[in-house]
Design an enzyme around this catalytic site. Structure first.
Site, PDB file in Angstrom:
ATOM      1  N   ASP A 448       1.012  -1.141   0.015  1.00  0.00           N
ATOM      2  CA  ASP A 448       0.023   0.111   0.084  1.00  0.00           C
ATOM      3  C   ASP A 448       0.675   1.146   0.012  1.00  0.00           C
ATOM      4  O   ASP A 448       1.946   1.051   0.112  1.00  0.00           O
ATOM      5  CB  ASP A 448      -0.915  -0.056   1.241  1.00  0.00           C
ATOM      6  CG  ASP A 448      -1.884   1.059   1.412  1.00  0.00           C
ATOM      7  OD1 ASP A 448      -2.299   1.560   0.176  1.00  0.00           O
ATOM      8  OD2 ASP A 448      -1.988   1.664   2.479  1.00  0.00           O
ATOM      9  N   ASP A 912      -4.991   6.341  -4.297  1.00  0.00           N
ATOM     10  CA  ASP A 912      -4.879   7.561  -4.804  1.00  0.00           C
ATOM     11  C   ASP A 912      -5.129   7.780  -6.097  1.00  0.00           C
ATOM     12  O   ASP A 912      -4.984   7.020  -6.881  1.00  0.00           O
ATOM     13  CB  ASP A 912      -3.429   8.109  -4.082  1.00  0.00           C
ATOM     14  CG  ASP A 912      -3.355   8.374  -2.703  1.00  0.00           C
ATOM     15  OD1 ASP A 912      -4.483   8.311  -1.923  1.00  0.00           O
ATOM     16  OD2 ASP A 912      -2.083   8.409  -2.394  1.00  0.00           O
TER      17      ASP A 912
END
Length: 1197
Positions: A448, A912
């Site tokens: 991540d 994102d």
């Protein structure tokens, strides 16, 4: 004819009556089936203080316990026991149950059968009792270990079960002390501040006047920020103190489950009225009551039915790759043993046959009747005897030795000081004890980004409002000062130095030091140890509150516009004008900061008081729950706002006079609003104007007991929320109070405004946004404020018409905002869009009706609420956007570079925006500037397929010469080749892949996944943007299953749990988003940089030690067996042995096991410094060079 017609009519009528008679039971049966299906999915809970529906006698569960009415589940009440029992055995069941579990291992069964063969006279090769010794020793050692572990669990259970809590007693008519184990479903429990909740309890009463209860969930998910829970709505309006004896309602809720974030149910009152229940009404076992003096509730789930215990699955047990391979080697050994025994049996049969009847050897002993064995029967007996003699080929102590070695390895890994993080006071955790060697064989790492590669400390950097960008240069300089101070402290402090050795760096503390350390150091300069300790405790329990995150420097231009807006509002207040007189830009600025302040779930607390009471309480206090309530509350009226009274604790009434043409609410009538002003405040009550403004004397800030506004603490569930609230506070727009039904905001010149909170539509990973529905205190309008990812928010905006000037202006603002968003993302900032929508009363009433139906539904409630939110969040008006910085963790670029040199491929899977992720990827050296980047962005599956085909052709054509030939070797470039010899064997140099979430969804389709994987494995780096938790797990599963590669997933949040659980090795980071990832992981590290030593050093050592230990076990056993087998050629294959039976039996168990144990625990083939300096040494584990085919190696040797 008439007679016939009448007869037919009678017959028809009779049939209809018969059909109706049959239809009635049929409907009844259908209703019963429907009710049974519904009851199978729900649970009914009643008070234990009431008699059962059919009458009955009270049942005393334990001696001295309060009387409880008990009836069977057929009567619908089931009293679950709250006793915790994690032990597996009892005194009577230990021996049979433990033996049964041990005999699940085929090796144990095998050795027991071998020992039993020795009791057969014709087969025995050793003394029967002696042959039992090894297997009995192994079974005894394992049983003692299991007994000790179970006894430890028993002591822990006993300690928890005998904790005290207050349970209501019907006989004594008061709450009395009882043990946790005596609590049952349906009991009423009273809890005090700082007490731990003993069971899952529905909150029915609170000492808080607004029905609130603050809890800390650190024991469940590691989050130290406070969370609000609220009393069930109907019990908020009780005039008298809550009396458990008068509770007659019935609770219908879902069956026990392990979902901590959901609770669905209804409470049905005596009058038949039904109200919905939510997770905000449930206090979970293991949480701690904070900032609330006293609460009371009824137990819904108890004992092992509680969500906490359903989530506690204990240590994770996995089979390592080496263990799976070892099992295959054992099977090969069994096959070799059978071949050797068959060979010996045939040889013995031939040897016996050659003597015939007349040439019997002198040493051949006849049977008891004087006859001789036939050659065939002698061969059969010899076969079984040889199995006993050559049993040493199967290493009886190997499994136990491996368990001991792994436990010792984990112990030494825990002692590594470099895996301890001083800032967070956390160290490595090993939650899976049996896969340590897998750390040395990893080929793919899936990571991540937020909180894993970055700090997860969100710092407000810049924003754009109404199409105008505000760069916040002064704030950027402030952050740069922190970074310089950070680097100066790193240089000044020796490596591994203690906190006391680190000097102070002025007013700006290093962001690398944990919050409590910052506060402690500032107090140490004053010499006050007590104050330092207090500050350390306070900042430890406040997440996302370091000075870098809180102390934001406002942009001068925007700050001036905020003040201008406040002055304009003050003038309008004096002239009693409406908000429509504000310019569009100033109106957007006003709404922008209101949205930043209230569109969140932040809890406001005071650091030095048990409870925080900076708020206004309305008579109309609970959120809208019925259509009738909506009609009553939204008849022409308005809310007034104000601040707390300085001395009055009584109820006071403030009336507003309606003035036609001069009020904000020119079309609305007047209604008296009851304000409850709380005691203990130092300021006097503000003057209330007819336009809804509350005025603080001199336009100052509200205080409580002398508390300044800056002393309020914000308990946020995510760092993004905290960053936005602190940013609004920098512009004097401060959140000062939050209740279930209202939010209080302090504004310059205007004093305190209290917004009635009607609904909160929380954030989820699918919608990627959250919204609040409020009633505006100035306009009496129903407003929706929404914030979320720009990828979804820009599609929800109201379409702009090019015909009018206003539409053109809005279109221009949207275009400018999108450009600024792209600029923010390119600068590595996390972006959020802020929008607003005004609802008419008719629109709100229409939406409310469907929303209430969704809330009251027990089945598919989540889906219905999701659809309800989708219907509301449309045709939004764009206010602006924000850019938030999330700094990289220290050492991330160096760690990624070293892991790459070790032959590991690193894929980053993040939610994102693509531009933000790419920028961070360059910063952490995942992508290099000299790399060629392949970007996949497709709007359809057909486009995605075409892009994959084109990119594969491009890679084949461009990298088909010397570079690829050197790296690919004999591996084909086609889609069918999915098994490279090593993870980097098919990797093309200087090639990276970036793919967005929508395209990734298409690429993971069954028809395209092979092409996508064929392309991705040829890239040096892979970056997946806007990926959902499900997509993360699908990518990991695809690589693991298709490439048969060893995978490791690392993350820090709940959205990484599925990815962590799917990988061969899951690593959690104990970051600021709680402990969900840690609890789901096999290993937990404080920082990403510590993954380097965990893999390159400890992973290499663990694999090398175990691989060589297993290899040596097979080697020594094979050599010993070869000696015995070779001797058979000289003794007529008679299963004779030239070695004493004691040595044969205890060869594996005692005489040759200790060297392997010492080697497996302490051996270091390469020093740690060399393993870190030369990461390429890690590749030996990836290629299984030390453990590939040990049996084959032995016999080739």
């Amino acid at each position: 004819m008439g007679t016939d017609g009448g007869a037919r009519r009678k017959e028809t009528a009779a049939r209809e009556e018969g059909d109706q008679g049959q239809e009635e039971p049929r409907r009844h049966r259908q209703q019963q089936r429907h009710r049974r299906r519904r009851e199978s999915k729900t649970r009914t809970v009643r008070s234990n203080l009431l008699p059962p529906p059919g009458g009955g006698e009270p049942d005393v569960a334990t001696k001295g316990a309060p009387h409880r009415w008990w009836w069977s589940q057929g009567g619908s009440q089931y009293l679950a026991d709250n006793r915790l029992k994690t032990t597996k055995y009892t005194v009577l069941s230990f021996l049979p149950k433990n033996l049964f579990e041990q005999f699940h291992r085929l090796a144990n069964v095998y050795f027991v059968l071998i020992a039993l063969f020795n009791f057969v006279p014709v087969l025995n090769a050793f003394q029967p009792e002696l042959a039992l010794a090894p297997v009995l020793f192994i079974l005894a050692v394992t049983a003692i270990k299991d007994l000790w572990e179970d006894y430890s669990r028993h002591r822990s259970d006993h300690e928890i079960n005998h904790l005290d809590c207050l349970v209501y007693c019907r006989d004594e008519k008061k709450f009395v002390n009882r043990y946790w184990k005596e609590v049952r479903v349906g009991d009423f429990v009273q809890l005090r501040c700082n007490e731990i909740i003993p069971a899952d309890i529905l909150l029915l009463s609170s000492s808080d006047p607004d029905g609130l209860c603050h809890i800390e969930t650190a024991n469940l998910d590691g989050e130290t920020n406070l969370k609000q829970r609220q009393v069930v709505r109907e019990f908020l309006e009780l005039d008298a103190e809550f009396n458990p004896l008068k509770f007659t309602s019935i609770i219908e809720c879902e069956k026990p489950n392990n979902d901590l974030s959901r609770f669905r149910g209804n409470i049905i009152h005596e009058n038949g009225k039904k109200a919905a229940l939510y997770k905000e009404n449930l206090l979970l076992r293991g949480c701690t009551i904070r900032n609330t003096e006293e609460v009371t509730g009824i137990v819904i789930y108890a004992g092992h039915e509680t969500k906490a215990l359903l989530n506690n699955s204990g240590p994770r047990y996995k089979r390592s790759k080496l263990e799976r391979q070892m099992n295959m080697d054992v099977l090969w050994c069994v096959l070799i043993l059978i071949v050797m025994c068959l060979f010996s049996a045939v040889g013995h049969g031939l040897w016996v046959r050659q003597y015939g009847e007349r040439k019997k050897p002198l040493f051949d002993v006849p049977q008891s009747d004087g006859s001789d064995l036939s050659p065939v029967l002698a061969a059969v007996y010899l076969f079984l005897t040889m199995i006993i003699v050559l049993q040493v080929l199967i290493p009886i102590s190997l499994y136990v030795s491996i368990e001991i070695v792994k436990i010792c390895q984990v112990f030494f890994i825990h002692q590594d000081k470099e895996l301890y993080d001083e800032e967070t006071d956390s160290k490595l955790q090993c939650r899976a004890l049996n896969i340590t060697e897998d750390l040395g064989q990893i080929q793919y790492i899936f990571s991540d980004k937020t909180g894993t590669l970055t700090e997860n400390k969100m710092i407000f950097r810049r924003c754009t409002v109404s199409g105008i960008e505000y760069s916040h240069d002064a704030n950027a300089r402030r952050i740069a000062m922190y970074q310089e101070a950070d680097s100066e402290e790193d240089e000044a402090a020796p490596k591994g130095g203690t906190l006391s050795q680190r000097g102070s760096i002025g007013s700006h503390q290093s962001v690398k030091v944990v919050h409590r350390t910052q506060s402690t150091k500032s107090h140490r300069r004053t010499g006050s140890r007590a104050e330092a300790k207090r500050a350390s405790i306070l900042s430890k329990h406040t997440a996302f509150s370091s000075p870098m995150e809180k102390d934001i420097t406002p942009d001068p231009k925007l700050f001036e516009k905020v003040n201008e807006c406040a002055r304009c509002l003050e003038i309008m207040r004096n002239q009693e004008k409406s908000l429509s007189h504000l310019t569009p830009e100033l109106a957007d600025i006003f709404d922008f900061f209101i949205a930043l302040t209230i569109c969140n779930t932040v809890v406001v607390t005071a650091p030095n008081q048990p409870r925080h009471k900076v708020r206004v309480r309305f008579e109309l206090k609970s959120p809208v729950k019925t259509i009738e309530d909506f009609i009553r509350r939204f008849t022409p009226s308005r809310l007034t706002s104000g601040s707390n009274s300085g001395s009055s604790s009584s109820l006071s009434t403030s009336k507003s006079t309606h003035k036609t043409g001069s009020s904000f609410l020119s079309t609305l009538s007047t209604e008296s609003t009851l304000l409850k002003l709380e005691a203990g405040l130092t300021r006097s009550s503000p003057k209330m104007n007819t336009n809804g403004y509350g005025v603080q004397p001199g336009g100052g800030w509200a205080t409580e007991n002398g508390l300044k506004e800056g002393e309020l603490r914000y308990e946020a569930e995510s760092p993004d929320e905290a960053a936005l609230v602190y940013a609004a506070r920098a512009y004097n727009c401060s959140l000062v109070g939050r209740l279930p039904d209202q939010v209080s905001v302090e504004l310059p010149y205007l004093g305190r405004l209290t917004f009635e909170l009607l609904h909160t539509l929380g954030f989820d990973s699918i919608r990627k946004r959250m919204s609040v529905v409020i009633r505006h205190p100035l306009t009496d309008e129903i407003n929706v404020y929404t914030k979320g990812a720009d990828s979804v928010m820009m599609d929800l905006l109201l379409p702009c018409s090019s015909d009018d000037s206003r539409g053109k202006h809005q279109k221009k603002i949207q275009s400018k905002t999108q450009n600024y968003l792209n600029f923010y993302a390119a600068d590595g900032l996390r972006t959020l869009c802020i929008a607003k929508k005004v609802l008419s009363k008719e629109e709100y009433a229409c939406w409310l009706q469907s929303h209430l139906e969704a809330e009251s539904s027990l089945e598919n409630r989540d889906e219905l609420l999701f659809q309800s939110a989708i219907r509301l969040e449309t045709n939004l008006h764009l206010l602006g956007a924000t850019g938030i910085e999330d700094r990289l963790q220290d050492g991330v670029p160096e760690t990624i570079a070293n892991l790459r040199q070790a032959g590991l491929q690193i894929w980053v899977l993040t939610g994102d925006k693509q531009e933000t992720a790419v920028n961070i990827a360059y910063a952490c050296k995942l992508l290099d500037h000299d790399e060629e980047i392949i970007t996949l962005n497709a709007e359809s599956q057909e486009t995605c397929a075409a892009l994959l085909e084109q990119c594969l052709y491009y890679v084949e054509s461009k990298f088909s010469d010397s570079e690829v030939k050197k790296s690919l070797g004999k591996v084909n470039v086609g889609v069918a080749s999915l098994h490279p010899p090593s993870p980097s064997a098919a990797t093309c140099p200087n090639l990276g892949l970036v793919i967005d979430g929508k395209t990734l969804a298409y690429a993971l389709d069954k028809t395209l996944e092979d092409k996508f994987l064929s392309l991705a494995r040829r890239c040096r780096s892979v970056l997946c943007c806007r990926s959902t938790p499900l997509q993360k797990s699908m990518v990991v599963k695809l690589v693991r299953n298709k490439l048969k590669a060893m995978t490791l997933a690392i993350g820090d949040g709940a959205n990484d749990v599925s990815m962590i659980q799917v990988a061969d090795v899951g690593v959690g980071i104990s970051g600021q988003e709680g402990m969900q990832a840690v609890m789901a992981s096999d290993f937990a590290v404080p920082r990403f940089r510590q993954l380097e030593k965990l893999l390159l050093v400890h992973g290499h050592w663990c694999y090398s030690r175990l691989a060589n230990m297993v290899l040596y076990f097979f080697y020594k056993n094979a050599m010993f067996v070869a000696l015995l087998f070779w001797y058979q050629f000289y003794c007529g294959f008679s299963a004779s042995s030239m070695i004493d039976q004691w040595f044969l039996i205890f060869f594996n168990l005692l005489f040759s096991s200790l060297p392997q144990l010492i080697t497996g625990v302490l051996d270091k083939d390469v020093p740690a410094e060399i393993l870190v300096t030369v990461p390429q040494l890690y590749k030996s584990g990836q290629n299984t060079e030390e453990s590939m085919g040990p049996v084959a190696k032995v016999f080739v040797f």
